[in-house]
Design an enzyme around this catalytic site. Sequence first.
Site: not given
Ligand SMILES: NC(=O)c1ccc[n+]([C@@H]2O[C@H](COP(=O)([O-])OP(=O)(O)OC[C@H]3O[C@@H](n4cnc5c(N)ncnc54)[C@H](O)[C@@H]3O)[C@@H](O)[C@H]2O)c1
Length: 372
Positions: A15, A75, A96, A98, A120, A272
């Site tokens: 990016r 990054k 970002y 972190h 972030e 992550d």
């Molecule tokens: N892998 C990747 O490339 C990548 C990229 C972007 C974000 N992410 C990750 O994705 C994850 C989600 O991010 P987001 O922005 O959607 O977060 P968010 O806060 O918008 O949503 C998280 C949801 O999880 C729910 N939750 C929490 N505990 C729960 C449980 N025990 N059972 C069911 N639901 C539960 C919460 O109520 C909330 O609605 C984060 O860990 C973020 O860092 C990863």
Amino acid sequence: MIIGIPKEVKKDEYRVAITPAGVRELTSSGHIVHVEQGAGDGSSIRDAEYVSTGAKIIPDADEVWAAADMVLKVKEPVREEYHRLSLRNDQVLFTYLHLAASRECTDALVAAGNVAIAYETVRLPDNSLPLLTPMSEVAGRMAPLVASHHLMRPEGGRGTLVCGVPGVAAAKVVILGAGVAGMAAATLAVGLHANVTILDKNLERLRQVDHHFRGALETIASSTHAIEQQCADADIVIGAVLVVGARAPKLVSDDLVGRMRSGSVLVDISVDQGGCFESTRPTTHSNPTFSVHDSLFYCVANMPGAVPHSSTYALANATLPYTVELANRGWQEAAQLDPPLAEGVNVVHGSITCEPVADAHAMAYTPLHEVL
Ligand SMILES: NC(=O)c1ccc[n+]([C@@H]2O[C@H](COP(=O)([O-])OP(=O)(O)OC[C@H]3O[C@@H](n4cnc5c(N)ncnc54)[C@H](O)[C@@H]3O)[C@@H](O)[C@H]2O)c1
């Protein structure tokens, strides 16, 4: 102000921190934009496109850093960039960071003496994180696509066509978490005509989801029992939960995976934050999956990295208003006028002004108002 955009040097990062539209926005406000030669290549944005909206192309990263009043990146700086952080201690770095996860980078910024503002930790009054949201949207939308792909037999999956065919059922997609990534995954999965169920602990959230999708998917209150029931006959499970500031809860045990359909695909977007499946471990785009029992796990920690063109535009759309504010007002006035942006200020001339970062490394915390 001179704004510098270096090419990202972290491995597998394609990016870039600005688009040609962003350059135009800044130059039309009287700022000068320096883009390192080839900075947009990984995102399929050519130097000529930046030039056409007013940027100057600079051949060398050191030159970009040395001239800039503000450096925009994607990054956190990596070791080979640390010497550039101290070229100018009046410089603002907006990227970002972190820092809670990296003592080394925190030490480098404290020693450099510049001003570091992290995407972030910019936080709106409703606690949402506007500069993280676009990447959750990208990862969420990608999840059903990568899962559908891996559900094909040659990829090791069950051999199910996600949308079904007339007379044959569509795949069952179970999404854990109805936040930003979960909703994005649901949108795509519904669009692919899969049979979609989404679970969350937050009932208010499920009401909103139910209202939004108007019966196109099922919402289920999350519990150990409900997760076991839903996963047992799922073709695809997408983990998208987040407990802010904590490791993701382990919601899918290996024992449960052992009872799932053979060839099912589990995508752990939450990797992550440690992942929400028991056996999750981070994987890469070049080797994205591994087997657990008879299922396939996809646990790529930087999913948006596979679509840098889209991710660059999604990220830059969100960062640009803050960038313009910082450029027009200078960081002190911008932070005073915009409390969400003030939350992004992590390090000021050697002082850590973000409490969670200071706490993470047991270092001294200085409230921002003391350095403003
Ligand atoms: N892998 C990747 O490339 C990548 C990229 C972007 C974000 N992410 C990750 O994705 C994850 C989600 O991010 P987001 O922005 O959607 O977060 P968010 O806060 O918008 O949503 C998280 C949801 O999880 C729910 N939750 C929490 N505990 C729960 C449980 N025990 N059972 C069911 N639901 C539960 C919460 O109520 C909330 O609605 C984060 O860990 C973020 O860092 C990863």
